[in-house]
Design a protein around this motif. Sequence first.
Motif, PDB file in Angstrom:
ATOM      1  N   ILE A 254       0.829  -1.214   0.000  1.00 56.02           N
ATOM      2  CA  ILE A 254       0.000   0.000   0.000  1.00 56.02           C
ATOM      3  C   ILE A 254       0.862   1.263   0.000  1.00 56.02           C
ATOM      4  O   ILE A 254       0.332   2.373   0.001  1.00 56.02           O
ATOM      5  CB  ILE A 254      -0.977   0.030   1.200  1.00 56.02           C
ATOM      6  N   LEU A 255       2.179   1.081  -0.028  1.00 54.35           N
ATOM      7  CA  LEU A 255       3.056   2.253  -0.016  1.00 54.35           C
ATOM      8  C   LEU A 255       2.922   3.087  -1.283  1.00 54.35           C
ATOM      9  O   LEU A 255       2.935   4.315  -1.226  1.00 54.35           O
ATOM     10  CB  LEU A 255       4.515   1.820   0.162  1.00 54.35           C
ATOM     11  N   THR A 256       2.815   2.425  -2.428  1.00 53.69           N
ATOM     12  CA  THR A 256       2.722   3.171  -3.692  1.00 53.69           C
ATOM     13  C   THR A 256       1.449   4.017  -3.759  1.00 53.69           C
ATOM     14  O   THR A 256       1.520   5.205  -4.121  1.00 53.69           O
ATOM     15  CB  THR A 256       2.824   2.218  -4.891  1.00 53.69           C
ATOM     16  N   PRO A 257       0.248   3.460  -3.427  1.00 53.17           N
ATOM     17  CA  PRO A 257      -0.945   4.329  -3.384  1.00 53.17           C
ATOM     18  C   PRO A 257      -0.791   5.479  -2.388  1.00 53.17           C
ATOM     19  O   PRO A 257      -1.244   6.594  -2.655  1.00 53.17           O
ATOM     20  CB  PRO A 257      -2.063   3.373  -2.969  1.00 53.17           C
ATOM     21  N   MET A 258      -0.149   5.215  -1.255  1.00 52.10           N
ATOM     22  CA  MET A 258       0.073   6.288  -0.273  1.00 52.10           C
ATOM     23  C   MET A 258       1.014   7.349  -0.841  1.00 52.10           C
ATOM     24  O   MET A 258       0.788   8.554  -0.663  1.00 52.10           O
ATOM     25  CB  MET A 258       0.667   5.706   1.011  1.00 52.10           C
ATOM     26  N   GLU A 259       2.055   6.907  -1.519  1.00 53.84           N
ATOM     27  CA  GLU A 259       2.988   7.842  -2.137  1.00 53.84           C
ATOM     28  C   GLU A 259       2.270   8.736  -3.138  1.00 53.84           C
ATOM     29  O   GLU A 259       2.487   9.954  -3.181  1.00 53.84           O
ATOM     30  CB  GLU A 259       4.109   7.075  -2.830  1.00 53.84           C
ATOM     31  N   ASN A 260       1.391   8.141  -3.946  1.00 53.27           N
ATOM     32  CA  ASN A 260       0.645   8.918  -4.941  1.00 53.27           C
ATOM     33  C   ASN A 260      -0.281   9.933  -4.265  1.00 53.27           C
ATOM     34  O   ASN A 260      -0.429  11.072  -4.742  1.00 53.27           O
ATOM     35  CB  ASN A 260      -0.166   7.980  -5.835  1.00 53.27           C
ATOM     36  N   ALA A 261      -0.894   9.528  -3.147  1.00 50.70           N
ATOM     37  CA  ALA A 261      -1.799  10.433  -2.434  1.00 50.70           C
ATOM     38  C   ALA A 261      -1.039  11.616  -1.847  1.00 50.70           C
ATOM     39  O   ALA A 261      -1.495  12.773  -1.923  1.00 50.70           O
ATOM     40  CB  ALA A 261      -2.525   9.662  -1.327  1.00 50.70           C
ATOM     41  N   VAL A 262       0.120  11.362  -1.263  1.00 50.08           N
ATOM     42  CA  VAL A 262       0.939  12.448  -0.708  1.00 50.08           C
ATOM     43  C   VAL A 262       1.444  13.352  -1.820  1.00 50.08           C
ATOM     44  O   VAL A 262       1.489  14.590  -1.676  1.00 50.08           O
ATOM     45  CB  VAL A 262       2.123  11.865   0.109  1.00 50.08           C
ATOM     46  N   GLU A 263       1.819  12.754  -2.937  1.00 51.83           N
ATOM     47  CA  GLU A 263       2.282  13.533  -4.088  1.00 51.83           C
ATOM     48  C   GLU A 263       1.204  14.511  -4.543  1.00 51.83           C
ATOM     49  O   GLU A 263       1.480  15.690  -4.789  1.00 51.83           O
ATOM     50  CB  GLU A 263       2.655  12.582  -5.232  1.00 51.83           C
ATOM     51  N   ARG A 264      -0.032  14.025  -4.658  1.00 52.62           N
ATOM     52  CA  ARG A 264      -1.125  14.898  -5.096  1.00 52.62           C
ATOM     53  C   ARG A 264      -1.392  16.006  -4.074  1.00 52.62           C
ATOM     54  O   ARG A 264      -1.647  17.163  -4.438  1.00 52.62           O
ATOM     55  CB  ARG A 264      -2.399  14.079  -5.326  1.00 52.62           C
ATOM     56  N   LYS A 265      -1.345  15.658  -2.798  1.00 50.89           N
ATOM     57  CA  LYS A 265      -1.676  16.618  -1.748  1.00 50.89           C
ATOM     58  C   LYS A 265      -0.591  17.681  -1.574  1.00 50.89           C
ATOM     59  O   LYS A 265      -0.887  18.881  -1.460  1.00 50.89           O
ATOM     60  CB  LYS A 265      -1.858  15.859  -0.435  1.00 50.89           C
ATOM     61  N   MET A 266       0.667  17.261  -1.565  1.00 52.10           N
ATOM     62  CA  MET A 266       1.758  18.167  -1.220  1.00 52.10           C
ATOM     63  C   MET A 266       2.426  18.818  -2.427  1.00 52.10           C
ATOM     64  O   MET A 266       2.933  19.929  -2.327  1.00 52.10           O
ATOM     65  CB  MET A 266       2.825  17.414  -0.417  1.00 52.10           C
ATOM     66  N   ASN A 267       2.437  18.118  -3.557  1.00 52.99           N
ATOM     67  CA  ASN A 267       3.183  18.626  -4.711  1.00 52.99           C
ATOM     68  C   ASN A 267       2.309  19.081  -5.862  1.00 52.99           C
ATOM     69  O   ASN A 267       2.827  19.525  -6.891  1.00 52.99           O
ATOM     70  CB  ASN A 267       4.173  17.562  -5.207  1.00 52.99           C
TER      71      ASN A 267
END
Length: 428
Positions: A254-267
């Motif tokens: 589930i790390l990759t979906p989490m990474e994508n979510a943080v990317e959208r939120k922060m970047n």
Amino acid sequence: MLTGQLLFGMVLLQMSKLWQKIYSPMVFSLALRNLKLNKFRTILSMIGIVIGVFTICALGMVGAGLQENINDTIAESANSLQISSIEEKYTPDGRVVKGLSEKDVNDIELAIKSVSTDYTIAKANMGYKNVKTGNDGAYAIVIGITDEGLEKSMKDHLEAGNIPNSPGGVIILSEYAEKHNLHVNSRISTTNYLGEKTTLRVTGIMESTQMTKMMAMSQDLCMIFGTMELYHHLLGTNDGLYSYCMVVVDDPYILTPMENAVERKMNGKAYKDSDDKVTITNSYDTVESLNDVLDMIAVFRTALSAISLIVAAVAIVNVMLMSVKERTREIGILRSIGTLKSQILQMFIYEAGLIGFIGAAVGVILSCIAGPIVLYLMTDSLELMLAPSVFIYIPMGILIGVAVCVLAGLYPALHAANLNPVEAMATD
């Protein structure tokens, strides 16, 4: 029941007939005699197979062992996202600093929650200090982690002792502890953020993972883990910011979906790097990229091994054709006294197979000596040799060696079997 027994008996009978066609003690003894009569040529033929099989097995064992090591790293370390700030912030006195604020961490947690609630966020600060253990000085990486994150990330990796619960307690790596004769309750001397002398107590010793080894880069670089209060005591408050935060999970997938979510939120927009606020390191992706590199190396070592075996096969074809030419008269005599074409074919196939089996066995033995040595030098462990993916190269090497020789000897064997007996006997 009776039908099953009859069927089993028929299968055994057919297998027995097939074995009799494949194996002939008399022909085998002739093949063995011929190899013994030309020992030097036989040994030269085997050298190519020895080199080829050694290359396959030794490189295969080392590559598979490293792959297993990477997989172990995935199991023990690839369970987190590490998020660091690249956004410039300004302090009240006008200084430019970088780090994650509490608001940044809250935004990151909101993004993580949209994927899963099964996580732990560990906020951390990292800095450097000179420390002294006994008479030994060292450069230390000091990592302060918030209490919940410290418990989650360290508890399962402790070899001895406990998680520190005060600013004076620290965890160190086992290699450093062993090298400097440190143990639980040992003391480490350093200075606090004011420059005053202070003493730290070792409360726990942590087993080294591949990740911590990579961070430390050498066993003599001390890594100290402790509470956030420890960091503040030694290095100050870091302007109220965090060097990074880790999102620790039990399921690395589930790390990759989490990474994508943080990317959208922060970047924000993926194509607009200038708006990026954080960098995200997915430990699972990092290890996967190492696997990709090892796969490329595996292709290279396969090609190298194939070249070695092709050279060996060409040499065996040449040697076998020379043997057929030298023994043309002998082959004609054997045919004239009733030896079948199939038996002549068998004799040369046996010779090629024996060369392959003995050469492959020697190559495997050499690789079983060299492989563990190289693996131990690279991973400090011999346990990897027992992994099925490593051990499989032993029978594989023998099978490949025999198969290559038999295939290489097939044309000379067919040529010998199809010689005209009268013409063969007339040959000088």
